[in-house]
Design a protein around this motif. Sequence first.
Motif, PDB file in Angstrom:
ATOM      1  N   SER A   1      35.504  40.991  40.517  1.00  0.00           N
ATOM      2  CA  SER A   1      36.952  41.157  40.372  1.00  0.00           C
ATOM      3  C   SER A   1      37.749  40.139  41.171  1.00  0.00           C
ATOM      4  O   SER A   1      38.958  39.993  40.967  1.00  0.00           O
TER       5      SER A   1
ATOM      6  N   LEU B   1      42.028  39.333  46.114  1.00  0.00           N
ATOM      7  CA  LEU B   1      42.348  40.222  44.998  1.00  0.00           C
ATOM      8  C   LEU B   1      43.823  40.569  45.122  1.00  0.00           C
ATOM      9  O   LEU B   1      44.206  41.444  45.911  1.00  0.00           O
ATOM     10  N   ALA B   2      44.651  39.846  44.376  1.00  0.00           N
ATOM     11  CA  ALA B   2      46.105  39.978  44.508  1.00  0.00           C
ATOM     12  C   ALA B   2      46.595  41.384  44.194  1.00  0.00           C
ATOM     13  O   ALA B   2      47.535  41.875  44.814  1.00  0.00           O
ATOM     14  N   ALA B   3      45.952  42.036  43.239  1.00  0.00           N
ATOM     15  CA  ALA B   3      46.396  43.374  42.826  1.00  0.00           C
ATOM     16  C   ALA B   3      46.358  44.365  43.979  1.00  0.00           C
ATOM     17  O   ALA B   3      47.137  45.307  44.022  1.00  0.00           O
ATOM     18  N   LEU B   4      45.431  44.143  44.917  1.00  0.00           N
ATOM     19  CA  LEU B   4      45.323  45.043  46.063  1.00  0.00           C
ATOM     20  C   LEU B   4      45.873  44.401  47.337  1.00  0.00           C
ATOM     21  O   LEU B   4      45.879  45.056  48.390  1.00  0.00           O
TER      22      LEU B   4
END
Length: 117
Positions: free
Chosen positions: A31, A99-102
């Motif tokens: 991911s 992981l930019a989303a987190l």
Amino acid sequence: QVQLVESGGGLVQPGGSLRLSCTASGSIFSSYLMGWYRQAPGKQRELVAAITRRAVPDYADSVKGRFTISRDNAENTVYLQMDNLKPEDTGVYYCNAALAALGVDYWGKGTLVTVSS
């Protein structure tokens, strides 16, 4: 949490090659956006190459045509093949997982590459 361990650094003559490896543990490797950075003595850390989770690579202009980044999601490992090395490639090379989303960002401890005759 992701732990990153780099290996493969060393001393090489100009024109030589090295292959760096970075193995990740502790999370879903596939991911993450993976990157290799380097820091030369007295200089700021700079991005050398990155590879998306879909294996799309990107390179700094200074290494295009000489370095190749790749990833093996089954082995949780990202590689940096460095060919035609130059003295200005000398530095500590760091592996990064983001992981930019987190909003998370992890670093390895680095591996030293020295290009010298």
